[in-house]
Enzyme design. Structure first.
Site, short mmCIF file in Angstrom:
data_model
loop_
_atom_site.label_atom_id
_atom_site.label_comp_id
_atom_site.label_asym_id
_atom_site.label_seq_id
_atom_site.Cartn_x
_atom_site.Cartn_y
_atom_site.Cartn_z
N SER A 191 30.71 55.10 11.27
CA SER A 191 32.09 55.20 10.79
C SER A 191 32.51 53.90 10.13
CB SER A 191 33.01 55.50 11.99
OG SER A 191 34.36 55.31 11.64
N TYR A 208 36.24 53.41 20.73
CA TYR A 208 35.50 54.40 19.92
C TYR A 208 34.70 53.68 18.84
CZ TYR A 208 34.76 57.14 15.75
OH TYR A 208 34.21 57.67 14.62
N LYS A 229 30.42 52.93 18.16
CA LYS A 229 29.68 53.16 16.91
C LYS A 229 28.94 51.88 16.51
CE LYS A 229 30.85 57.44 15.90
NZ LYS A 229 29.85 58.53 15.89
C1 WQD Z 1 44.89 58.08 8.13
C2 WQD Z 1 46.22 57.52 7.60
C3 WQD Z 1 47.60 56.56 9.32
C4 WQD Z 1 48.29 60.36 11.43
C5 WQD Z 1 40.31 57.27 12.01
C6 WQD Z 1 39.15 56.58 12.68
C7 WQD Z 1 37.89 56.85 11.88
C8 WQD Z 1 37.70 58.34 11.74
C9 WQD Z 1 38.90 58.91 10.99
C10 WQD Z 1 36.51 59.51 13.48
C11 WQD Z 1 46.60 56.18 8.24
C12 WQD Z 1 48.28 57.79 8.71
C13 WQD Z 1 47.84 59.40 10.52
C14 WQD Z 1 49.68 60.67 11.50
C15 WQD Z 1 50.11 59.08 9.75
N1 WQD Z 1 37.62 58.97 13.01
N2 WQD Z 1 48.75 58.78 9.70
N3 WQD Z 1 50.54 60.02 10.65
O1 WQD Z 1 43.00 55.97 11.30
O2 WQD Z 1 42.09 56.04 8.89
O3 WQD Z 1 40.59 56.68 10.78
O4 WQD Z 1 40.05 58.64 11.82
O5 WQD Z 1 35.41 59.56 13.02
O6 WQD Z 1 36.78 56.30 12.56
O7 WQD Z 1 39.35 55.19 12.68
O8 WQD Z 1 42.48 58.18 10.14
O9 WQD Z 1 43.77 60.27 9.83
O10 WQD Z 1 44.29 58.81 11.86
O11 WQD Z 1 44.97 58.04 9.57
O12 WQD Z 1 50.93 58.51 9.00
O13 WQD Z 1 50.13 61.54 12.32
O14 WQD Z 1 47.27 58.42 7.95
O15 WQD Z 1 48.56 55.52 9.55
O16 WQD Z 1 47.24 55.38 7.25
P1 WQD Z 1 42.13 56.61 10.26
P2 WQD Z 1 43.90 58.90 10.42
#
Ligand code: WQD
Length: 335
Positions: free
Chosen positions: A124, A149, A153
């Site tokens: 990741s 998490y 990885k």
């Molecule tokens: C994306 C953007 C949030 C939810 C993580 C893990 C990565 C992989 C993917 C597993 C960010 C914003 C999110 C919400 C929001 N996981 N957001 N409201 O954090 O980039 O990555 O998930 O394999 O390893 O680190 O993904 O989808 O949580 O967030 O505003 O309810 O959406 O702040 O900018 P992230 P995400």
């Protein structure tokens, strides 16, 4: 070639099984159904017209892994299985370290005993930590991860590097995913997390289907074009195809340790994703701006030029495709 796919009934695993089968590979699936559903087997069989063998086993049970290798001639492994919720990992670190590390070590030890040494690992972008630049290239190397998490990885990547140094008969490909979203065009398989989603697209889908009332946008005061977080979203089918490309590279080159970013190479903000989803699906998504989520970075996206150069792989689908296919899957799921 017959490939054992761990976590093969999950979101990325199921889409990769489809691409493997459609590329002529035979597959064996191991999945403990912790974050997947048994009915995904029939959906994969319907999409591909091929039957698949599924072992509902847990990688923490070393004997069950050995049984699979004794009952099937396995040429290589793609390893997806593992806990993957960032927030949960902060609350339950021991559960994450025990499950993700021990299941992987069990698998690798059995592979070593059975002399099966082709291994593709689901890593990741989170392993880069906060490198101080938004464009991630493989040479940046692993940084200081910000949650258990991500640390599992990074630790597994280190284990694989050390394993290769100890025995360079191994063929190992480490694939660093960015933000996988979307679904197979059939709408039969897609992302269906249990409970309240952590990730953006699954949350949007639950708001769009009125299962949840409103989306919280975590901050609009980042140093980005519209102030909301920017990420590299990649269609899960493009990601799945990347695994087939990595497997073909291993078949071609044999031994070696390879590391690739799998992303689209450009970032989109939260508001861009919401607006695109609304536009292509003709749906309003209720949201409100709230405070930042602890641990979030402002912006990052992939430099995937190495995967293009060495694997001949790049993404083909657009953000519109991701939004359309995600909603198509959700509509079929809710009926
Ligand atoms: C994306 C953007 C949030 C939810 C993580 C893990 C990565 C992989 C993917 C597993 C960010 C914003 C999110 C919400 C929001 N996981 N957001 N409201 O954090 O980039 O990555 O998930 O394999 O390893 O680190 O993904 O989808 O949580 O967030 O505003 O309810 O959406 O702040 O900018 P992230 P995400």
């Amino acid at each position: 070639m017959r490939i054992l796919v761990t976590g093969g009934l999950g979101f990325i695993g199921s889409h990769t099984l489809v691409e493997l089968l459609e590329n002529g590979y035979e597959v064996i699936v191991l999945d403990n159904l912790y974050n997947s559903e048994a009915k995904v087997k029939e959906k994969i069989e319907k999409i591909t017209g091929k039957n698949i063998k599924v072992y509902t086993e847990d990688l923490l049970n070393k004997e069950s892994i050995e049984k699979i290798f004794d009952e099937n001639k396995i040429d290589g492994v793609i390893h997806f299985a593992g806990y993957k919720a960032v927030g949960e990992s902060v609350k339950k670190p021991l559960m994450y370290y025990h499950n993700n590390l021990m299941s992987t070590i069990n698998l690798l030890e059995i592979m070593k005993d059975k002399n099966v040494k082709s291994f593709i690992f689901s890593s990741s972008a989170t392993i880069y930590g906060d490198p101080g630049t938004p464009k991630y290239v493989e040479e940046l190397g692993r940084g200081k991860t910000t949650n258990p998490y991500g640390t599992t990885k990074a630790m597994i990547e280190q284990i694989l590097e050390d394993l290769y140094i100890s025995d360079n008969e191994w063929s190992i490909s480490i694939l660093r995913y960015f933000n996988p979203i979307g679904a197979h065009s059939s709408g039969l398989i897609g992302e269906k997390p249990n409970g309240i989603p952590n990730n953006l697209m699954p949350y949007i889908l639950k708001v769009a289907s009125h299962e949840l009332e409103i989306l919280n946008v975590f901050g609009n005061d980042y140093d980005t074009p519209d102030g909301t977080g920017v990420r590299d979203y990649i269609h899960v089918v493009d990601l799945a195809k990347g695994h087939v490309s990595a497997l073909k590279k291993i078949e071609e080159l044999g031994k070696g340790l390879y590391v690739y970013n799998l992303g689209s190479g450009r970032g989109y903000s939260v508001l861009e994703l919401i607006n695109t989803f609304e536009r292509v699906n003709g749906i309003k998504v209720n949201y409100k701006i709230v405070e930042r989520r602890a641990g979030d970075l402002a912006e990052y996206y992939a430099d995937s030029s190495k995967a293009l150069k060495e694997l001949g792989w790049k993404t083909e689908k657009t953000l519109e495709d991701m939004c359309r296919d995600s909603w198509n899957f959700m509509k079929k799921e809710i009926g």
